[in-house]
Design a protein around this motif. Structure first.
Motif, PDB file in Angstrom:
ATOM      1  N   VAL A  63       0.839  -1.201   0.000  1.00  0.00           N
ATOM      2  CA  VAL A  63       0.000   0.000   0.000  1.00  0.00           C
ATOM      3  C   VAL A  63       0.872   1.248   0.000  1.00  0.00           C
ATOM      4  CG1 VAL A  63      -1.640   1.355   1.377  1.00  0.00           C
ATOM      5  CG2 VAL A  63      -1.961  -1.124   1.125  1.00  0.00           C
ATOM      6  N   ARG A  64       1.884   1.266   0.854  1.00  0.00           N
ATOM      7  CA  ARG A  64       2.768   2.430   0.949  1.00  0.00           C
ATOM      8  C   ARG A  64       3.515   2.656  -0.366  1.00  0.00           C
ATOM      9  NH1 ARG A  64       4.472   1.480   5.518  1.00  0.00           N
ATOM     10  NH2 ARG A  64       3.480   3.150   6.695  1.00  0.00           N
ATOM     11  N   TYR A  75      -7.616  -0.365   0.898  1.00  0.00           N
ATOM     12  CA  TYR A  75      -7.042  -1.465   1.666  1.00  0.00           C
ATOM     13  C   TYR A  75      -7.706  -1.539   3.038  1.00  0.00           C
ATOM     14  CZ  TYR A  75      -4.593   2.320   4.054  1.00  0.00           C
ATOM     15  OH  TYR A  75      -4.311   3.476   4.768  1.00  0.00           O
ATOM     16  N   PRO A  76      -7.603  -2.676   3.729  1.00  0.00           N
ATOM     17  CA  PRO A  76      -8.109  -2.767   5.109  1.00  0.00           C
ATOM     18  C   PRO A  76      -7.175  -1.999   6.042  1.00  0.00           C
ATOM     19  CG  PRO A  76      -7.854  -4.956   4.116  1.00  0.00           C
ATOM     20  CD  PRO A  76      -7.130  -3.976   3.243  1.00  0.00           C
ATOM     21  N   ALA A  77      -7.728  -1.027   6.743  1.00  0.00           N
ATOM     22  CA  ALA A  77      -6.896  -0.262   7.679  1.00  0.00           C
ATOM     23  C   ALA A  77      -6.431  -1.134   8.838  1.00  0.00           C
ATOM     24  CB  ALA A  77      -7.692   0.929   8.206  1.00  0.00           C
ATOM     25  N   ARG A  78      -7.212  -2.129   9.181  1.00  0.00           N
ATOM     26  CA  ARG A  78      -6.865  -3.039  10.273  1.00  0.00           C
ATOM     27  C   ARG A  78      -7.547  -4.374  10.007  1.00  0.00           C
ATOM     28  NH1 ARG A  78     -10.337   0.492  10.970  1.00  0.00           N
ATOM     29  NH2 ARG A  78     -12.472   0.070  11.670  1.00  0.00           N
ATOM     30  N   SER A 190     -13.669  -1.906   7.400  1.00  0.00           N
ATOM     31  CA  SER A 190     -12.324  -1.378   7.702  1.00  0.00           C
ATOM     32  C   SER A 190     -11.620  -0.824   6.469  1.00  0.00           C
ATOM     33  CB  SER A 190     -11.465  -2.473   8.339  1.00  0.00           C
ATOM     34  OG  SER A 190     -11.056  -3.414   7.367  1.00  0.00           O
ATOM     35  N   LEU A 191     -12.282  -0.857   5.300  1.00  0.00           N
ATOM     36  CA  LEU A 191     -11.618  -0.390   4.084  1.00  0.00           C
ATOM     37  C   LEU A 191     -11.429   1.123   4.085  1.00  0.00           C
ATOM     38  CD1 LEU A 191     -13.357  -2.538   1.316  1.00  0.00           C
ATOM     39  CD2 LEU A 191     -11.117  -2.914   2.383  1.00  0.00           C
ATOM     40  N   THR A 192     -10.301   1.536   3.567  1.00  0.00           N
ATOM     41  CA  THR A 192      -9.990   2.954   3.516  1.00  0.00           C
ATOM     42  C   THR A 192      -9.047   3.219   2.346  1.00  0.00           C
ATOM     43  OG1 THR A 192      -9.089   4.835   4.789  1.00  0.00           O
ATOM     44  CG2 THR A 192      -7.998   2.715   5.071  1.00  0.00           C
ATOM     45  N   ALA A 193      -8.934   4.471   1.972  1.00  0.00           N
ATOM     46  CA  ALA A 193      -7.929   4.909   0.996  1.00  0.00           C
ATOM     47  C   ALA A 193      -7.016   5.954   1.630  1.00  0.00           C
ATOM     48  CB  ALA A 193      -8.611   5.459  -0.255  1.00  0.00           C
ATOM     49  N   ALA A 194      -7.052   6.042   2.948  1.00  0.00           N
ATOM     50  CA  ALA A 194      -6.278   7.069   3.657  1.00  0.00           C
ATOM     51  C   ALA A 194      -4.785   6.849   3.497  1.00  0.00           C
ATOM     52  CB  ALA A 194      -6.644   7.047   5.138  1.00  0.00           C
ATOM     53  N   ARG A 195      -4.085   7.955   3.479  1.00  0.00           N
ATOM     54  CA  ARG A 195      -2.624   7.910   3.373  1.00  0.00           C
ATOM     55  C   ARG A 195      -2.038   7.319   4.646  1.00  0.00           C
ATOM     56  NH1 ARG A 195       1.550   8.495  -0.441  1.00  0.00           N
ATOM     57  NH2 ARG A 195       3.463   8.771   0.737  1.00  0.00           N
ATOM     58  N   LEU A 196      -1.150   6.333   4.473  1.00  0.00           N
ATOM     59  CA  LEU A 196      -0.479   5.742   5.630  1.00  0.00           C
ATOM     60  C   LEU A 196       0.500   6.739   6.232  1.00  0.00           C
ATOM     61  CD1 LEU A 196       0.272   2.144   4.319  1.00  0.00           C
ATOM     62  CD2 LEU A 196      -1.258   2.742   6.183  1.00  0.00           C
ATOM     63  N   GLN A 197       0.560   6.754   7.539  1.00  0.00           N
ATOM     64  CA  GLN A 197       1.498   7.634   8.219  1.00  0.00           C
ATOM     65  C   GLN A 197       2.877   6.998   8.244  1.00  0.00           C
ATOM     66  OE1 GLN A 197       0.528  10.721   9.213  1.00  0.00           O
ATOM     67  NE2 GLN A 197      -1.406  10.127   8.235  1.00  0.00           N
ATOM     68  N   ASP A 198       3.891   7.804   8.033  1.00  0.00           N
ATOM     69  CA  ASP A 198       5.270   7.301   8.065  1.00  0.00           C
ATOM     70  C   ASP A 198       5.702   7.043   9.493  1.00  0.00           C
ATOM     71  OD1 ASP A 198       5.491   7.395   5.312  1.00  0.00           O
ATOM     72  OD2 ASP A 198       6.133   9.502   5.336  1.00  0.00           O
TER      73      ASP A 198
END
Length: 198
Positions: A63-64, A75-78, A190-198
């Protein structure tokens, strides 16, 4: 005239006491197989590592990588506890922002059933034929709350698989597998398109 005894009426040599017959051979084989089976059963009862779980893959790394290329993967956030992501499939062209995005993740639930998430701009019929069944039967459209969509079309096949599909322009998202509808909807939530945090 000879004094030697007459051997014309002497008894023939007696065979060994073990009778070599087909029945005896089969009996020996059965005894051997029973002994091997008993040994295998004993070993399996006394082993601690029978429940071999697959190794988890890092789907968030995929995802990243897609996000770093300017893509917006869903993707599933969790994942629920004890669910294991077992596979990631990214179309090589998906790293090109001008190409279509096609990627997915496979997950094993705690009930040893399968859940897959697929994001693609393929046609609905192609997605169903590839990941569910080309003769899938459509069910009702349902409401499942998630960050990416709330209205999901449902499909089932003769083998007991279920699929949920939502249009998320420029493509669609497919959540499918042998897991129960409750588990599939749990993952949808749990699906999301949010930007993953570094």
């Amino acid at each position: 005239m000879s004094d030697s005894p007459d051997t014309s009426t002497s008894r023939p040599e007696r065979p060994g006491r073990y009778q070599r017959s087909t029945a005896g051979l089969i009996g020996a084989m059965i005894v051997t197989l029973l002994a091997v089976g008993a040994f295998v059963a004993f070993r399996s009862i006394n082993r601690d590592d029978l429940d071999v779980r697959p190794e988890a893959v890092d789907y968030l790394a995929a995802v990243r990588a897609l996000q770093d290329e300017g893509r917006l993967p869903i993707y599933p956030a969790r994942l629920p506890k004890s669910w294991i992501p077992t596979s990631v499939d990214v179309d090589p062209s998906s790293t090109n922002p001008s190409a279509r995005l096609s990627w997915g993740v496979g997950i094993l639930t705690d009930a040893d059933t399968f859940v897959g998430v697929r994001q693609s701009d393929e046609s609905l019929s192609d997605l169903l034929a590839t990941y569910v069944d080309e003769h899938s039967a459509e069910g009702p459209t349902v409401t499942v709350q998630s960050e990416v969509a709330t209205r999901w079309r449902t499909f089932t096949d003769s083998g007991g698989d279920t699929a949920y599909v939502a249009d998320v322009p420029p493509g669609r998202v497919l959540v499918y597998g042998s897991a129960t509808p409750e588990d599939l909807e749990r993952l949808i939530g749990s699906l999301t398109a949010a930007r993953l945090q570094d």
